[in-house]
Design a protein around this motif. Structure first.
Motif, PDB file in Angstrom:
ATOM      1  N   GLY A 123       0.813  -1.213   0.000  1.00 23.11           N
ATOM      2  CA  GLY A 123       0.000   0.000   0.000  1.00 23.11           C
ATOM      3  C   GLY A 123       0.849   1.267   0.000  1.00 23.11           C
ATOM      4  N   ASP A 124       1.957   1.239   0.748  1.00 20.20           N
ATOM      5  CA  ASP A 124       2.833   2.412   0.770  1.00 20.20           C
ATOM      6  C   ASP A 124       3.561   2.580  -0.558  1.00 20.20           C
ATOM      7  N   ASN A 125       3.700   1.485  -1.323  1.00 21.64           N
ATOM      8  CA  ASN A 125       4.331   1.586  -2.643  1.00 21.64           C
ATOM      9  C   ASN A 125       3.540   2.514  -3.557  1.00 21.64           C
ATOM     10  N   ILE A 126       2.215   2.510  -3.384  1.00 22.32           N
ATOM     11  CA  ILE A 126       1.364   3.346  -4.233  1.00 22.32           C
ATOM     12  C   ILE A 126       1.769   4.808  -4.093  1.00 22.32           C
ATOM     13  N   GLY A 127       2.061   5.216  -2.854  1.00 24.57           N
ATOM     14  CA  GLY A 127       2.479   6.592  -2.624  1.00 24.57           C
ATOM     15  C   GLY A 127       3.785   6.943  -3.316  1.00 24.57           C
ATOM     16  N   VAL A 128       4.635   5.917  -3.543  1.00 24.00           N
ATOM     17  CA  VAL A 128       5.902   6.130  -4.247  1.00 24.00           C
ATOM     18  C   VAL A 128       5.679   6.106  -5.756  1.00 24.00           C
ATOM     19  N   TYR A 129       4.865   5.152  -6.217  1.00 25.88           N
ATOM     20  CA  TYR A 129       4.682   4.958  -7.654  1.00 25.88           C
ATOM     21  C   TYR A 129       3.889   6.086  -8.311  1.00 25.88           C
ATOM     22  N   VAL A 130       2.870   6.618  -7.604  1.00 30.60           N
ATOM     23  CA  VAL A 130       1.981   7.611  -8.224  1.00 30.60           C
ATOM     24  C   VAL A 130       2.740   8.831  -8.751  1.00 30.60           C
ATOM     25  N   PRO A 131       3.567   9.502  -7.950  1.00 26.83           N
ATOM     26  CA  PRO A 131       4.263  10.680  -8.489  1.00 26.83           C
ATOM     27  C   PRO A 131       5.232  10.342  -9.615  1.00 26.83           C
ATOM     28  N   VAL A 132       5.848   9.166  -9.545  1.00 22.21           N
ATOM     29  CA  VAL A 132       6.774   8.758 -10.608  1.00 22.21           C
ATOM     30  C   VAL A 132       5.991   8.521 -11.899  1.00 22.21           C
ATOM     31  N   PHE A 133       4.897   7.770 -11.802  1.00 23.43           N
ATOM     32  CA  PHE A 133       4.079   7.478 -12.981  1.00 23.43           C
ATOM     33  C   PHE A 133       3.504   8.765 -13.582  1.00 23.43           C
ATOM     34  N   ALA A 134       3.226   9.728 -12.723  1.00 19.93           N
ATOM     35  CA  ALA A 134       2.636  10.976 -13.199  1.00 19.93           C
ATOM     36  C   ALA A 134       3.630  11.807 -14.003  1.00 19.93           C
ATOM     37  N   THR A 135       4.938  11.547 -13.826  1.00 21.10           N
ATOM     38  CA  THR A 135       5.952  12.379 -14.483  1.00 21.10           C
ATOM     39  C   THR A 135       6.668  11.702 -15.650  1.00 21.10           C
ATOM     40  N   VAL A 136       6.585  10.361 -15.757  1.00 21.03           N
ATOM     41  CA  VAL A 136       7.378   9.686 -16.790  1.00 21.03           C
ATOM     42  C   VAL A 136       6.630   9.515 -18.115  1.00 21.03           C
ATOM     43  N   GLY A 137       5.354   9.844 -18.171  1.00 23.69           N
ATOM     44  CA  GLY A 137       4.608   9.727 -19.408  1.00 23.69           C
ATOM     45  C   GLY A 137       4.162   8.291 -19.681  1.00 23.69           C
ATOM     46  N   THR A 138       3.370   8.127 -20.730  1.00 25.27           N
ATOM     47  CA  THR A 138       2.803   6.818 -21.062  1.00 25.27           C
ATOM     48  C   THR A 138       3.885   5.783 -21.356  1.00 25.27           C
ATOM     49  N   GLY A 139       4.901   6.183 -22.146  1.00 23.97           N
ATOM     50  CA  GLY A 139       5.982   5.254 -22.477  1.00 23.97           C
ATOM     51  C   GLY A 139       6.733   4.804 -21.235  1.00 23.97           C
ATOM     52  N   GLY A 140       6.986   5.743 -20.330  1.00 22.41           N
ATOM     53  CA  GLY A 140       7.689   5.410 -19.095  1.00 22.41           C
ATOM     54  C   GLY A 140       6.877   4.481 -18.210  1.00 22.41           C
ATOM     55  N   VAL A 141       5.574   4.750 -18.121  1.00 21.61           N
ATOM     56  CA  VAL A 141       4.704   3.889 -17.313  1.00 21.61           C
ATOM     57  C   VAL A 141       4.698   2.471 -17.875  1.00 21.61           C
ATOM     58  N   THR A 142       4.696   2.353 -19.206  1.00 23.11           N
ATOM     59  CA  THR A 142       4.725   1.036 -19.847  1.00 23.11           C
ATOM     60  C   THR A 142       6.006   0.288 -19.484  1.00 23.11           C
ATOM     61  N   ILE A 143       7.146   0.995 -19.512  1.00 19.94           N
ATOM     62  CA  ILE A 143       8.426   0.373 -19.165  1.00 19.94           C
ATOM     63  C   ILE A 143       8.436  -0.035 -17.693  1.00 19.94           C
ATOM     64  N   PHE A 144       7.999   0.871 -16.822  1.00 21.19           N
ATOM     65  CA  PHE A 144       7.950   0.561 -15.387  1.00 21.19           C
ATOM     66  C   PHE A 144       7.072  -0.665 -15.135  1.00 21.19           C
ATOM     67  N   THR A 145       5.907  -0.705 -15.775  1.00 21.93           N
ATOM     68  CA  THR A 145       4.981  -1.825 -15.574  1.00 21.93           C
ATOM     69  C   THR A 145       5.613  -3.140 -16.017  1.00 21.93           C
ATOM     70  N   ALA A 146       6.249  -3.129 -17.198  1.00 19.05           N
ATOM     71  CA  ALA A 146       6.877  -4.353 -17.715  1.00 19.05           C
ATOM     72  C   ALA A 146       7.999  -4.815 -16.777  1.00 19.05           C
ATOM     73  N   VAL A 147       8.840  -3.885 -16.344  1.00 20.97           N
ATOM     74  CA  VAL A 147       9.948  -4.235 -15.448  1.00 20.97           C
ATOM     75  C   VAL A 147       9.409  -4.762 -14.121  1.00 20.97           C
ATOM     76  N   PHE A 148       8.371  -4.120 -13.591  1.00 19.98           N
ATOM     77  CA  PHE A 148       7.795  -4.542 -12.316  1.00 19.98           C
ATOM     78  C   PHE A 148       7.216  -5.955 -12.417  1.00 19.98           C
ATOM     79  N   LEU A 149       6.533  -6.260 -13.515  1.00 20.96           N
ATOM     80  CA  LEU A 149       5.938  -7.590 -13.669  1.00 20.96           C
ATOM     81  C   LEU A 149       7.015  -8.665 -13.816  1.00 20.96           C
ATOM     82  N   ILE A 150       8.116  -8.323 -14.480  1.00 20.51           N
ATOM     83  CA  ILE A 150       9.258  -9.247 -14.541  1.00 20.51           C
ATOM     84  C   ILE A 150       9.875  -9.382 -13.151  1.00 20.51           C
ATOM     85  N   GLY A 151       9.930  -8.265 -12.427  1.00 22.81           N
ATOM     86  CA  GLY A 151      10.461  -8.277 -11.063  1.00 22.81           C
ATOM     87  C   GLY A 151       9.657  -9.180 -10.139  1.00 22.81           C
TER      88      GLY A 151
END
Length: 200
Positions: A123-151
């Motif tokens: 739950g606390d991860n959401i507080g970290v991820y939201v501002p990052v996702f808000a600034t990296v754009g759609t392409g960045g969010v896609t990369i973060f999501t793919a890396v996280f799912l592999i993680g």
């Protein structure tokens, strides 16, 4: 693909989910006696819980505010209640364990139990991820999501590896029914206390 973004995603996943390794090892230890089916339940629950974290983070980054910040600390109630329930079951089966020559622990965790603990613990991860996702754009969010799912896959593999080491496996086999509720209750209390839930 921006390798810098990939590196940021890998680092962020590792830092925000390091505590999950212990929880996963305990879950895999509990599910070990159920064989492949038990391991698959843990993996499915971990993915389900983490995907819920990602969805909440993406929606939050889009400004919808799916989980208000004031609500996040109360997610600690999920692992706390699951831990109390697991502890109560272990206590009730205590007599059966004493009478049997070889203890037969209760069935391993369900998909929904793993998912609930994963979501609450993250739950606390959401507080970290939201501002990052808000600034990296759609392409960045896609990369973060793919890396996280592999993680998540790497974390599941590491958790299962830890749970199947002879010393760890033996300890989890003997003490897992006690360790699981203790870990869950500790996670729940930590989330509640650090989030100042109920004025703590």
């Amino acid at each position: 693909m921006d390798l810098g973004v990939v590196g940021q995603a890998v680092g962020m996943f590792a830092v925000t989910n390091v505590d999950d390794l212990v929880v996963l090892a305990v879950f895999f230890g509990q599910a070990h006696r159920d064989g492949r089916a038990g391991a698959l339940r843990v993996v499915a629950g971990q993915y389900l819980g983490f995907i819920a974290i990602l969805v909440a983070s993406i929606v939050g980054a889009l400004g919808a505010g799916l989980l208000p910040e004031s609500v996040i600390p109360y997610l600690g109630l999920l692992p706390l209640l699951l831990g109390v329930r697991a502890g109560w079951q272990a206590w009730r089966q205590r007599g059966e364990h004493d009478q049997a020559e070889e203890p037969q622990p209760a069935s391993g965790p369900s998909v929904w139990q793993v998912a609930a603990v994963t979501f609450a613990n993250g739950g606390d991860n959401i507080g970290v991820y939201v501002p990052v996702f808000a600034t990296v754009g759609t392409g960045g969010v896609t990369i973060f999501t793919a890396v996280f799912l592999i993680g998540v896959a790497a974390w599941c593999a590491a958790g299962r590896y830890l749970a199947t080491r002879p010393l760890v496996a033996q300890a989890l086999s003997r003490w897992g029914h006690i360790v699981l509720p203790v870990v869950l209750i500790a996670i729940g209390l930590t989330i509640l206390i650090e989030g100042h839930a109920f004025g703590l």
